[in-house]
Design an enzyme around this catalytic site. Structure first.
Site, PDB file in Angstrom:
ATOM      1  N   ALA A   1      -5.580  62.155  -9.136  1.00 16.81           N
ATOM      2  CA  ALA A   1      -4.970  62.719 -10.337  1.00 16.81           C
ATOM      3  C   ALA A   1      -4.720  61.564 -11.306  1.00 16.81           C
ATOM      4  O   ALA A   1      -4.694  60.403 -10.900  1.00 16.81           O
ATOM      5  CB  ALA A   1      -3.654  63.377  -9.953  1.00 16.81           C
TER       6      ALA A   1
ATOM      7  N   GLY B   1      -6.462  62.930  -5.276  1.00 11.60           N
ATOM      8  CA  GLY B   1      -6.976  64.185  -5.812  1.00 11.60           C
ATOM      9  C   GLY B   1      -8.492  64.223  -5.868  1.00 11.60           C
ATOM     10  O   GLY B   1      -9.090  65.306  -5.843  1.00 11.60           O
TER      11      GLY B   1
ATOM     12  N   GLU C   1      -9.415  65.362  -2.575  1.00 11.27           N
ATOM     13  CA  GLU C   1      -8.992  66.770  -2.461  1.00 11.27           C
ATOM     14  C   GLU C   1     -10.020  67.679  -3.128  1.00 11.27           C
ATOM     15  O   GLU C   1     -10.344  68.749  -2.624  1.00 11.27           O
ATOM     16  CB  GLU C   1      -7.628  66.961  -3.097  1.00 11.27           C
TER      17      GLU C   1
ATOM     18  N   GLU D   1      -1.694  58.734  -1.534  1.00 15.70           N
ATOM     19  CA  GLU D   1      -0.512  59.236  -2.249  1.00 15.70           C
ATOM     20  C   GLU D   1       0.793  58.673  -1.699  1.00 15.70           C
ATOM     21  O   GLU D   1       1.756  58.474  -2.431  1.00 15.70           O
ATOM     22  CB  GLU D   1      -0.470  60.769  -2.202  1.00 15.70           C
TER      23      GLU D   1
HETATM   24  N1  CAA Z   1      -4.509  57.521 -12.677  1.00 17.17           N
HETATM   25  C1  CAA Z   1      -4.482  56.885 -13.858  1.00 17.17           C
HETATM   26  N2  CAA Z   1      -4.935  55.625 -14.027  1.00 17.17           N
HETATM   27  C2  CAA Z   1      -5.457  55.016 -12.951  1.00 17.17           C
HETATM   28  C3  CAA Z   1      -5.518  55.622 -11.694  1.00 17.17           C
HETATM   29  C4  CAA Z   1      -5.024  56.951 -11.585  1.00 17.17           C
HETATM   30  N3  CAA Z   1      -5.074  57.617 -10.440  1.00 17.17           N
HETATM   31  N4  CAA Z   1      -6.078  54.757 -10.832  1.00 17.17           N
HETATM   32  C5  CAA Z   1      -6.362  53.656 -11.524  1.00 17.17           C
HETATM   33  N5  CAA Z   1      -5.983  53.803 -12.803  1.00 17.17           N
HETATM   34  C6  CAA Z   1      -6.155  52.857 -13.898  1.00 17.17           C
HETATM   35  C7  CAA Z   1      -5.339  51.595 -13.688  1.00 17.17           C
HETATM   36  O1  CAA Z   1      -4.018  51.753 -14.151  1.00 17.17           O
HETATM   37  C8  CAA Z   1      -6.140  50.609 -14.509  1.00 17.17           C
HETATM   38  O2  CAA Z   1      -5.810  50.840 -15.849  1.00 17.17           O
HETATM   39  P1  CAA Z   1      -5.723  49.627 -16.883  1.00 17.17           P
HETATM   40  O3  CAA Z   1      -7.096  49.018 -16.914  1.00 17.17           O
HETATM   41  O4  CAA Z   1      -5.288  50.270 -18.145  1.00 17.17           O
HETATM   42  O5  CAA Z   1      -4.696  48.711 -16.297  1.00 17.17           O
HETATM   43  C9  CAA Z   1      -7.570  51.055 -14.310  1.00 17.17           C
HETATM   44  O6  CAA Z   1      -7.493  52.414 -13.891  1.00 17.17           O
HETATM   45  C10 CAA Z   1      -8.342  50.276 -13.268  1.00 17.17           C
HETATM   46  O7  CAA Z   1      -7.556  50.251 -12.079  1.00 17.17           O
HETATM   47  P2  CAA Z   1      -7.387  48.916 -11.230  1.00 17.17           P
HETATM   48  O8  CAA Z   1      -7.070  47.782 -12.131  1.00 17.17           O
HETATM   49  O9  CAA Z   1      -6.421  49.234 -10.140  1.00 17.17           O
HETATM   50  O10 CAA Z   1      -8.864  48.730 -10.686  1.00 17.17           O
HETATM   51  P3  CAA Z   1      -9.338  48.330  -9.238  1.00 17.17           P
HETATM   52  O11 CAA Z   1     -10.803  48.382  -9.261  1.00 17.17           O
HETATM   53  O12 CAA Z   1      -8.657  47.084  -8.798  1.00 17.17           O
HETATM   54  O13 CAA Z   1      -8.804  49.490  -8.255  1.00 17.17           O
HETATM   55  C11 CAA Z   1      -8.442  51.716  -7.467  1.00 17.17           C
HETATM   56  C12 CAA Z   1      -9.279  50.789  -8.366  1.00 17.17           C
HETATM   57  C13 CAA Z   1      -8.644  51.358  -5.984  1.00 17.17           C
HETATM   58  C14 CAA Z   1      -8.910  53.124  -7.700  1.00 17.17           C
HETATM   59  C15 CAA Z   1      -6.945  51.563  -7.800  1.00 17.17           C
HETATM   60  O14 CAA Z   1      -6.783  51.685  -9.208  1.00 17.17           O
HETATM   61  C16 CAA Z   1      -6.066  52.602  -7.169  1.00 17.17           C
HETATM   62  O15 CAA Z   1      -5.686  52.443  -6.021  1.00 17.17           O
HETATM   63  N6  CAA Z   1      -5.712  53.652  -7.927  1.00 17.17           N
HETATM   64  C17 CAA Z   1      -4.772  54.653  -7.479  1.00 17.17           C
HETATM   65  C18 CAA Z   1      -5.423  55.630  -6.546  1.00 17.17           C
HETATM   66  C19 CAA Z   1      -4.420  56.666  -6.146  1.00 17.17           C
HETATM   67  O16 CAA Z   1      -3.289  56.390  -5.797  1.00 17.17           O
HETATM   68  N7  CAA Z   1      -4.841  57.930  -6.184  1.00 17.17           N
HETATM   69  C20 CAA Z   1      -3.978  59.030  -5.885  1.00 17.17           C
HETATM   70  C21 CAA Z   1      -3.386  59.525  -7.161  1.00 17.17           C
HETATM   71  S1  CAA Z   1      -2.165  60.730  -6.855  1.00 17.17           S
HETATM   72  C22 CAA Z   1      -2.994  62.157  -6.586  1.00 17.17           C
HETATM   73  O17 CAA Z   1      -4.190  62.224  -6.682  1.00 17.17           O
HETATM   74  C23 CAA Z   1      -2.036  63.265  -6.210  1.00 17.17           C
HETATM   75  C24 CAA Z   1      -2.504  64.582  -6.093  1.00 17.17           C
HETATM   76  O18 CAA Z   1      -2.835  65.047  -5.027  1.00 17.17           O
HETATM   77  C25 CAA Z   1      -2.418  65.563  -7.204  1.00 17.17           C
END
Ligand code: CAA
Length: 703
Positions: free
Chosen positions: A67, A106, A109, A129
């Site tokens: 998400a 997500g 998912e 998450e």
């Molecule tokens: N939502 C919004 N922005 C996100 C994001 C997300 N889920 N994941 C990453 N970003 C953004 C970061 O903030 C970053 O933005 P900026 O360049 O503006 O700083 C950009 O994407 C790149 O991210 P990273 O710098 O972290 O890049 P990376 O290559 O080092 O890592 C990644 C990539 C492994 C995907 C890491 O960003 C990460 O772990 N992201 C979170 C993943 C996560 O937690 N997903 C679950 C979300 S909650 C959900 O999905 C709940 C649900 O069931 C509804």
């Protein structure tokens, strides 16, 4: 905030297969525009009489990683991810998810709601998450146990660990792995399942719920034991899996929805989400507008003590070629032994295979010859923390290093600008302050002095990122020797603790109060771990602040030879081989005598008093650093305290905590304490300003 592209989803056609392509850089987060785009494309695709099957794929480096976390604080917009997943699952024509990169949260998912999943061999999948204090809230807690069984599902959701495509196919999480072009294979696969009816395996798949109840109960107990009863998200994940075992899908989804809403509203999740964005914001340096990080392949480290060896290991782990320079043969041998022992331990613990350990060492060169430095792209000086020694060494490095090399000093407390001057090439010098153990700790403060070039700063920043660590910029002006952000705050923290120690508290009480707040270790346990002699030497080497109260207890302990864990006696006594100590009665006696000598009548401090005072000291020191421009953003201070000093991550760091209390209440509490010790409790100007303007630290984060 970056806006999502207007049309982040495209519908294409390959014969009888409709292809829904998501393109929402950088990570294809499933924001509202993407969700609406997928829903519209799916409806159109399914309604088209030429469509026999649908593929959902993504452009760019990855399948959706979840998400859009930035939307969690906004009013919900339809379709929710859960609604979208239901729509996919209920589609009358087979839907295949084509996964490349990482399908996380997500994103996974969404893939689980599809009827089939195919992944590139290099793809990875996970539900992280829990690291944000929430749970998979789009049906993941209900679909995953149905796909892979409740035990593996709990493992994935409670750890947030990723699995590779090879394992995912064995688990039943995906149907097929391919080494060929993913899009082509996905379309061919979709064609092959186009006639399959009914389309949904997830809903019809039954789990022997009752048979698994004992293992779910055991997992609940384990969560309670390891994380306590208050760890909301882990307990809710177990609840949801239990619901998946006992209830029909629809009811299970309702249980999940309500659990998700509880989690998202929790302080824990607010703190963890703040931590996620704060770490990413910290890595953004203003110098990025002027320079890009230069390529670094060869790293040289001068000094192979604990810190230098740790930095060398961190660099080897990230694939750099490393030259470590030590003095004489004995220095070289000692460093080799230290690094070799680390790899032996890693192999023994199964973290590395023997071949991996040996391979890492082939990229390491140990030498006692400084003239090898001419080959390095980046040099880290990590010798003893002594100004004259470092200044002389940096001058030698400055003469030997390539003109385009960047030179970093790992000083903790010394005047960076003066060291840079001594090197003869100040523009090329930056501070890189690693935190022990450097091979593990994710924090590196990048010290930026007035003469440093944007190029050096950005190359250092890029190097830290390439190490997989979080760089935090600390701007230090000439004469600043207080230890960047982290150690400056630590001094205030320790000072507040020492005053309470002198006035009536015990080390164990202060440590216990801080542990119950969420720190892993209290300040006196940390002092025992780092060695009292190190801090003693630093105190001796700098002039005392005549306006600050000086507490001599630690000095007296060092004079008795009680140096902490290394001498088996410090604030605690340590049995052979033990890291956990028992309170040292001799120290309590020393403190009592010390109070009597100073004419102090001991008074009582409650655990709450202890926590409040220490947190006030931390926040006030942080606010001072913001005022001096050492820290650019309050959230940078949060990152330093969480990663460097174990401030509980679920609280989001001290400045976020201060906002929850409000700066004006903090300022008024400080004014009550100020007469006791003005140097410590006098409110920093930034704090006073925020209090007067009724603002929060978060209001300063945007800058
Ligand atoms: N939502 C919004 N922005 C996100 C994001 C997300 N889920 N994941 C990453 N970003 C953004 C970061 O903030 C970053 O933005 P900026 O360049 O503006 O700083 C950009 O994407 C790149 O991210 P990273 O710098 O972290 O890049 P990376 O290559 O080092 O890592 C990644 C990539 C492994 C995907 C890491 O960003 C990460 O772990 N992201 C979170 C993943 C996560 O937690 N997903 C679950 C979300 S909650 C959900 O999905 C709940 C649900 O069931 C509804």
């Amino acid at each position: 905030m970056k806006q999502a592209p207007k049309h982040p989803v495209r519908l294409e056609r390959q014969g009888n297969v409709a292809l829904i392509v998501i393109e929402n850089p950088p990570v294809n987060a499933l924001g509202v525009a993407v969700r609406r785009g997928i829903a519209a494309a799916l409806n159109a695709a399914v309604a088209h009489d030429k469509t026999d099957a649908v593929v959902i794929a993504a452009n760019g480096r990855t399948f959706p990683v979840g998400a859009d976390i930035r939307e969690f604080d906004m009013a919900p917009q339809e379709p929710s991810l859960g609604q979208l997943c239901n729509l996919i699952e209920r589609a009358q024509k087979p839907v295949v998810a084509a996964i490349q990169g990482t399908a996380l949260g997500g994103g996974l998912e969404l893939a689980m709601a599809a009827h089939y999943r195919i992944a590139a061999k290099s793809a990875r999948m996970g539900l992280p998450e829990i690291h944000l204090g929430i749970l998979p809230g789009a049906g993941g807690t209900q679909r995953l146990p149905r796909l892979i069984g409740p035990e593996l599902a709990l493992d994935m959701m409670l750890t947030g660990n990723q699995v590779g495509a090879g394992i995912a196919v064995e688990m039943g999480l995906i149907d097929l792995v391919t080494d060929n072009d993913l899009r082509t294979e996905a379309v061919a696969y979709a064609r092959s399942v186009a006639v399959t009816r009914p389309t949904s395996a997830n809903r019809t798949h039954l789990v022997d719920g009752v048979g698994y109840m004992a293992s779910v109960a055991a997992r609940r107990e384990q969560v309670t034991m390891e994380l306590g009863v208050n760890a909301l998200a882990p307990h809710k994940i177990v609840d949801c899996v239990e619901a998946a075992l006992l209830l029909p899908m629809e009811t299970g989804l309702e249980v999940e929805r309500s659990a998700f809403e509880d989690c998202i509203a929790s302080r824990e999740s607010e703190g963890l989400r703040h931590a996620f964005f704060a770490e990413r914001a910290a890595a953004k340096f203003p110098e990025a507008t002027e320079a890009k990080p230069a390529q670094v392949d060869r790293v040289a480290i001068v000094g192979g003590g604990m810190m230098g060896s740790g930095i060398a290991i961190a660099a080897l782990q990230s694939g750099f070629t490393v030259t470590l320079v030590e003095q004489g043969e004995s220095g070289v041998n000692a460093a080799l032994e230290r690094i070799g022992a680390y790899y032996e331990r890693s192999v023994a613990k199964g973290r590395l295979s023997e071949a991996q350990g040996a391979a890492a060492l082939t990229h390491l060169q140990l030498t006692n010859k400084l003239d090898t430095l001419g080959e390095a792209d980046l040099i880290v000086e990590a010798i003893a923390e002594d100004f004259d020694l470092k200044a002389q060494m940096l001058a030698e490095i400055g003469a030997l290093a390539r003109p385009d090399a960047v030179i970093a000093t790992n000083t903790s407390y010394l005047d960076l600008a003066a060291l840079a001057e001594a090197s003869g090439r100040p523009a090329d010098i930056v501070g890189l302050h690693f935190f022990a153990p450097a091979q593990v700790n994710k924090l590196v403060e990048v010290g930026v002095h007035d003469a440093a070039s944007a190029q050096s700063v950005m190359t250092a920043q890029g190097f830290v990122r390439a190490l997989g660590k979080t760089p935090v910029r600390a701007r230090v002006h000439a004469g600043f020797g207080a230890g960047y952000i982290g150690n400056s705050i630590l001094e205030a923290y320790r000072h507040a603790a020492d005053i309470m120690l002198e006035d009536g508290a015990t080390p164990a009480q202060i440590d216990g109060a801080m542990r119950s707040f969420g720190f892993q270790l209290g300040p006196y346990q940390v002092a025992d771990l780092s060695g009292l002699d190190i801090a003693y030497a630093r105190r001796q080497s700098k002039p005392r602040d005549p306006d600050a109260r000086y507490v001599e207890i630690a000095d007296k302990m060092v004079e008795h030879g009680w140096l902490g864990q290394k001498s088996k006696r410090g604030y605690y006594i340590y049995a052979e081989g033990q890291r956990q100590g028992v309170p040292n009665g001799d120290v309590l006696k020393l403190i009592a005598e010390h109070r009597a000598q100073k004419g102090i009548t001991p008074r009582k401090f409650s655990d709450r008093d202890i926590r409040d005072r220490i947190l006030l000291a931390i926040v006030n020191a942080g606010a001072r650093l913001l005022g001096e421009g050492v820290a650019a953003r309050p959230s940078d201070i949060d990152v330093v305290m969480m990663l460097g000093f174990g401030y509980p991550r679920s609280r989001g760091g001290p400045m976020m905590d201060a906002d929850a209390t409000t700066p004006s209440i903090i300022a008024s509490r400080l004014s009550v304490l100020e007469p006791e010790e003005p140097a410590l409790w006098g409110a920093a100007p930034v704090l006073t300003m925020l209090a007067q303007e009724r603002q929060k630290f978060a209001d300063l984060n945007a800058g």
